[in-house]
Enzyme design. Structure first.
Site, mmCIF file in Angstrom:
data_model
loop_
_atom_site.group_PDB
_atom_site.id
_atom_site.type_symbol
_atom_site.label_atom_id
_atom_site.label_comp_id
_atom_site.label_asym_id
_atom_site.label_seq_id
_atom_site.Cartn_x
_atom_site.Cartn_y
_atom_site.Cartn_z
ATOM 1 N N ASP A 42 0.825 -1.216 0.000
ATOM 2 C CA ASP A 42 0.000 0.000 0.000
ATOM 3 C C ASP A 42 0.856 1.261 0.000
ATOM 4 O OD1 ASP A 42 -2.310 -1.417 -0.123
ATOM 5 O OD2 ASP A 42 -2.648 -1.446 2.043
ATOM 6 N N GLU A 94 -20.379 -30.849 10.456
ATOM 7 C CA GLU A 94 -19.506 -29.720 10.116
ATOM 8 C C GLU A 94 -20.181 -28.398 10.460
ATOM 9 O OE1 GLU A 94 -18.916 -30.369 5.893
ATOM 10 O OE2 GLU A 94 -18.687 -32.515 6.263
ATOM 11 N N LYS A 105 -21.664 -24.887 10.101
ATOM 12 C CA LYS A 105 -22.151 -24.227 8.884
ATOM 13 C C LYS A 105 -21.750 -22.759 8.952
ATOM 14 C CE LYS A 105 -26.272 -23.782 6.018
ATOM 15 N NZ LYS A 105 -26.348 -22.344 5.829
ATOM 16 N N ARG A 137 -21.389 -19.088 -6.452
ATOM 17 C CA ARG A 137 -22.531 -19.994 -6.539
ATOM 18 C C ARG A 137 -23.569 -19.482 -7.529
ATOM 19 N NH1 ARG A 137 -27.606 -20.433 -4.085
ATOM 20 N NH2 ARG A 137 -28.305 -22.577 -3.957
ATOM 21 N N GLU A 182 -16.453 -22.489 1.717
ATOM 22 C CA GLU A 182 -17.063 -21.224 2.126
ATOM 23 C C GLU A 182 -16.010 -20.130 2.227
ATOM 24 O OE1 GLU A 182 -20.167 -21.775 2.254
ATOM 25 O OE2 GLU A 182 -21.105 -20.092 3.308
ATOM 26 N N LYS A 200 -24.002 -34.560 7.341
ATOM 27 C CA LYS A 200 -23.987 -35.252 6.052
ATOM 28 C C LYS A 200 -23.823 -36.741 6.310
ATOM 29 C CE LYS A 200 -21.536 -31.409 3.957
ATOM 30 N NZ LYS A 200 -20.235 -30.901 3.520
ATOM 31 N N LYS A 223 -30.150 -25.680 12.195
ATOM 32 C CA LYS A 223 -29.928 -24.262 12.498
ATOM 33 C C LYS A 223 -29.886 -24.007 14.004
ATOM 34 C CE LYS A 223 -29.939 -22.486 8.347
ATOM 35 N NZ LYS A 223 -30.516 -21.283 7.881
HETATM 36 S S1 IVH Z 1 -22.410 -28.734 1.742
HETATM 37 C C1 IVH Z 1 -25.500 -29.587 -1.528
HETATM 38 N N1 IVH Z 1 -21.102 -28.119 3.904
HETATM 39 O O1 IVH Z 1 -24.560 -23.804 3.336
HETATM 40 C C2 IVH Z 1 -24.532 -29.479 -0.408
HETATM 41 N N2 IVH Z 1 -22.430 -26.411 2.892
HETATM 42 O O2 IVH Z 1 -27.490 -24.052 2.650
HETATM 43 C C3 IVH Z 1 -24.430 -28.101 0.137
HETATM 44 N N3 IVH Z 1 -22.320 -24.248 4.010
HETATM 45 O O3 IVH Z 1 -24.485 -23.017 -0.069
HETATM 46 C C4 IVH Z 1 -23.092 -27.722 0.509
HETATM 47 N N4 IVH Z 1 -20.933 -24.870 5.603
HETATM 48 O O4 IVH Z 1 -22.691 -22.016 1.412
HETATM 49 C C5 IVH Z 1 -21.943 -27.674 2.951
HETATM 50 N N5 IVH Z 1 -19.868 -27.760 5.795
HETATM 51 C C6 IVH Z 1 -20.696 -27.299 4.856
HETATM 52 C C7 IVH Z 1 -21.155 -25.955 4.830
HETATM 53 C C8 IVH Z 1 -22.037 -25.555 3.817
HETATM 54 C C9 IVH Z 1 -21.628 -23.865 5.088
HETATM 55 C C10 IVH Z 1 -23.222 -23.381 3.221
HETATM 56 C C11 IVH Z 1 -22.945 -23.347 1.743
HETATM 57 C C12 IVH Z 1 -24.214 -23.777 1.062
HETATM 58 C C13 IVH Z 1 -25.217 -23.532 2.146
HETATM 59 C C14 IVH Z 1 -26.378 -24.479 1.967
#
Ligand code: IVH
Length: 670
Positions: free
Chosen positions: A38, A115, A117, A138, A175, A283, A307
């Site tokens: 910078d 995991e 979120k 996305r 993410e 998952k 959630k």
């Molecule tokens: S798996 C189809 N894993 O949550 C599988 N998503 O509501 C979806 N996200 O768009 C992705 N942590 O931005 C997955 N450990 C994680 C995640 C994750 C955050 C977000 C991601 C996705 C959204 C889905």
């Protein structure tokens, strides 16, 4: 100082910054710190300001280091980036497992990859021959934007991977987010960390992206050639070995009790973490099971987001508006005193329907508790009756449509033998202004015609200017008028015209969906398009006889057939269909699919071995076949499982239909 000396000094600084840009963007191996960079940048800009004769195409004033783009290039995801279904409590989780067991037709012991979120922005990274070649946002899940240069500024994203087992072709997803403490420094500019991350990622100039420290955590793959992993957790381990950051709180758990305990702990622990998260993702760990379970139209069957409890706040109801939706439903919406809930300013909350208002006795002027959970529309949980003004009046729900003044009704549901909680305007189709506008918005929605430059606001505007009143008007627009409108010009009008022209070519399935027929969503539109195959045969559904044939098809019931009948009995709808048939190029369904079971129909009877009906159906459809719900002369194969229905077998025999076992079906499919 002499002019020559100044120029020499300037050129040397330009060379210096060009070198650092290259190191940073191309090689991702900067040798100076951001602040040193910078300072250098500022020195150059100061020199240019002081001595206007100094100019260089490599000046930071000219967006050094990358080719600036007017807008991001689009990228169709090879595998759609879907979202996750949400769970808020134990019941939702039990239900989630139940659906899995039903689909697999077995109760089996499941392991979950758990995991955190992270509440950020998902991104997709494509590596070819171990090098990062595309970084994509996305977008709408199907098409994203190429933001490779911006993503390359994130230090957690490896540009090249030299591990022997790193696949030649792989798309890694994860993410992008900003840490809380970094957000604190810039919080005046953004509502919340998520907005900061998304704003930063969408900068036209990667130098701007670079100013906000972004992080990347990897969690899944889109496609992968030769996947040797058995479990999601193995894949996460590989990600780490390959040099990606994965969440250090990832875990493997094996039943709902464990999930709920862990969720409870995390619900408080999350406040000590240095990033924002809005839940946990569960998952199914076994990748083979994931593959079998597959996806519904918008989320995987094998994962769910649990959630954290939502954010709540108290506020005052200023007014209650009645909105009229596409299907004529009257939805009451509370206009509330704006209140900040978890970083988002809320000024509207849904009150669901007439019954809900009556049950909770919600009135204008009430102080209410509002909840906002994730991306769900905020809603009123309860009224603080102690704070209620003694002069407040009961809310009277309108009995006529606020848009067109027509009668409204609550339909009687023959199945549940109850009246609907929702009141609807009877003037459906294009007779009621609000319904018409909402139908048009649905028509151009992402899943429908999806026309660039023709969003919901434009539709509202064009409606009020009498430019669009029916769907077919979209294809007969007076562009000379549009060009002169405020906010429009030659270029944007030309672009609009071009995207409308391009949208004329559409699949039958999307076309059916876009008509906005009640109870006909994406899945049903798909079933109908597979059945009728082309637009001419769709129009023939005006005949009750043709329509009733649908009752044979798995997935379509009385509700859908009644709704279709109502749609086709409306002259206006028919005119629209006929006009559209002439304007558009609607692709016939059979041109698209050419699987091994093309034109073959199946019916299952009895319990299948290790597979549910739903899975069997999806297997048939994947190979272009159709499943029926009754034996008729249209049926080609009756597949029998354990304890089949005798009458079905007899009927099939009488009609000379082939009766096969699950084993035979497997053979048909190779
Ligand atoms: S798996 C189809 N894993 O949550 C599988 N998503 O509501 C979806 N996200 O768009 C992705 N942590 O931005 C997955 N450990 C994680 C995640 C994750 C955050 C977000 C991601 C996705 C959204 C889905």
């Amino acid at each position: 100082m002499k002019k020559e000396v100044i120029k020499k000094n300037y050129i040397s600084k330009i060379r210096e910054i060009t070198k650092h840009n290259k190191l940073y963007y191309d090689k991702s191996t900067p040798i100076i710190s951001d602040s040193q960079y910078d300072i250098l940048k500022k020195e150059i800009i100061d020199l240019e300001l002081k001595y206007p004769y100094l100019k260089s195409k490599n000046s930071p004033n000219q967006n050094v280091g990358f080719e600036p783009s007017k807008s991001f290039e689009k990228y169709k995801h090879k595998i759609p980036m879907l979202s996750l279904s949400n769970a808020f409590n134990r019941d939702d989780l039990v239900n989630f497992e139940k659906k899995i067991f039903n689909y697999l037709n077995k109760d089996i012991k499941l392991n979950y990859s758990v995991e955190p979120k992270i509440d950020g922005i998902s991104a997709s990274l494509t590596y070819l021959n171990k090098k990062l070649i595309y970084g994509v946002s996305r977008g709408d899940g199907k098409t994203g934007e190429i933001i490779t240069e911006n993503l390359k500024t994130i230090k957690d994203i490896p540009l090249e991977i030299n591990k022997i087992d790193f696949p030649d072709e792989i798309e890694i997803r994860g993410e992008v987010f900003i840490k809380k403490r970094d957000f604190d420094k810039i919080k005046n500019n953004f509502a919340n960390p998520r907005n900061a991350a998304s704003g930063s990622l969408r900068q036209k100039d990667p130098n701007e992206t670079r100013k906000i420290p972004l992080n990347f955590i990897a969690y899944t793959f889109g496609f992968i050639n030769n996947n040797l992993h058995t479990n999601q957790s193995d894949f996460l381990d590989s990600l780490r070995r390959w040099g990606f950051k994965i969440n250090k709180d990832n875990k493997i758990l094996s039943n709902i009790d464990e999930l709920i305990d862990f969720h409870k702990i995390f619900e408080t622990k999350r406040f000590d973490l240095d990033y924002d998260l809005d839940g946990l993702v569960y998952k199914i760990n076994d990748l083979n099971l994931q593959k079998r379970l597959g996806f519904t139209s918008n989320a995987p069957r094998w994962a769910i987001a649990h959630k954290f409890s939502a954010d709540k706040a108290f506020t005052k109801i200023l007014n209650i508006d009645i909105q009229v939706g596409r299907t004529g439903a009257l939805t009451p919406v509370a206009k509330v005193e704006p209140v900040n809930i978890g970083g988002v300013v809320v000024s509207n909350a849904t009150l669901h329907n007439e019954d809900e208002i009556a049950r909770k006795d919600i009135r204008v002027g009430d102080i209410v508790k509002i909840e906002r959970a994730g991306d769900v529309i905020p809603h009123v949980i309860e009224v603080d009756k102690i704070k209620r003004d003694k002069n407040s009046k009961l809310f009277i729900f309108p009995k006529i449509c606020p848009s067109c003044g027509s009668r409204t009704i609550k339909e009687f549901n023959k199945l549940t033998k109850k009246y609907d909680a929702v009141r609807r305007c009877v003037n459906d189709s294009y007779g009621c202004e609000r319904i018409a506008i909402e139908k048009l918005k649905h028509f151009i929605s992402k899943e429908g015609f999806n026309i660039d430059g023709l969003g919901k606001k434009v539709v509202e505007n064009f409606w009020s200017l009498n430019l669009i009143k029916k769907p077919q008007d979209i294809f007969n627009l007076d562009y000379s008028k549009i060009e002169k409108l405020e906010g429009w010009g030659k270029l944007s009008t030309r672009n609009l015209k071009e995207s409308i022209e391009n949208s004329k070519k559409i699949t039958l399935q999307k076309f059916i969906y876009s008509l906005g027929i009640r109870h006909i969503g994406i899945e049903n539109a798909k079933i109908i398009s597979h059945s009728v195959k082309n637009i001419s045969r769709l129009i023939q559904l005006i005949r009750k006889k043709e329509l009733n044939k649908f009752l044979n098809i798995d997935g379509i019931g009385d509700t859908q057939v009644n709704s279709l009948e109502k749609f086709f009995s409306n002259k206006m709808n028919l005119n629209i269909l006929i006009e559209m048939k002439n304007i558009l190029k609607i692709e016939s369904q059979n041109l698209i699919k050419n699987g091994i079971l093309k034109n073959k129909t199946f019916l299952f009877t009895g319990k299948l071995d290790g597979m549910s009906r739903a899975e069997a159906k999806s297997l048939i459809e994947k190979n272009s076949g159709t499943t029926l719900s009754t034996v008729s002369k249209n049926l080609n194969y009756l597949v029998i499982g354990e304890k089949p229905t005798k009458s079905k077998i007899n009927n099939a025999k009488n009609l000379g239909i082939k009766i096969i076992s699950q084993q035979d079906l497997k053979k048909l499919l190779n």
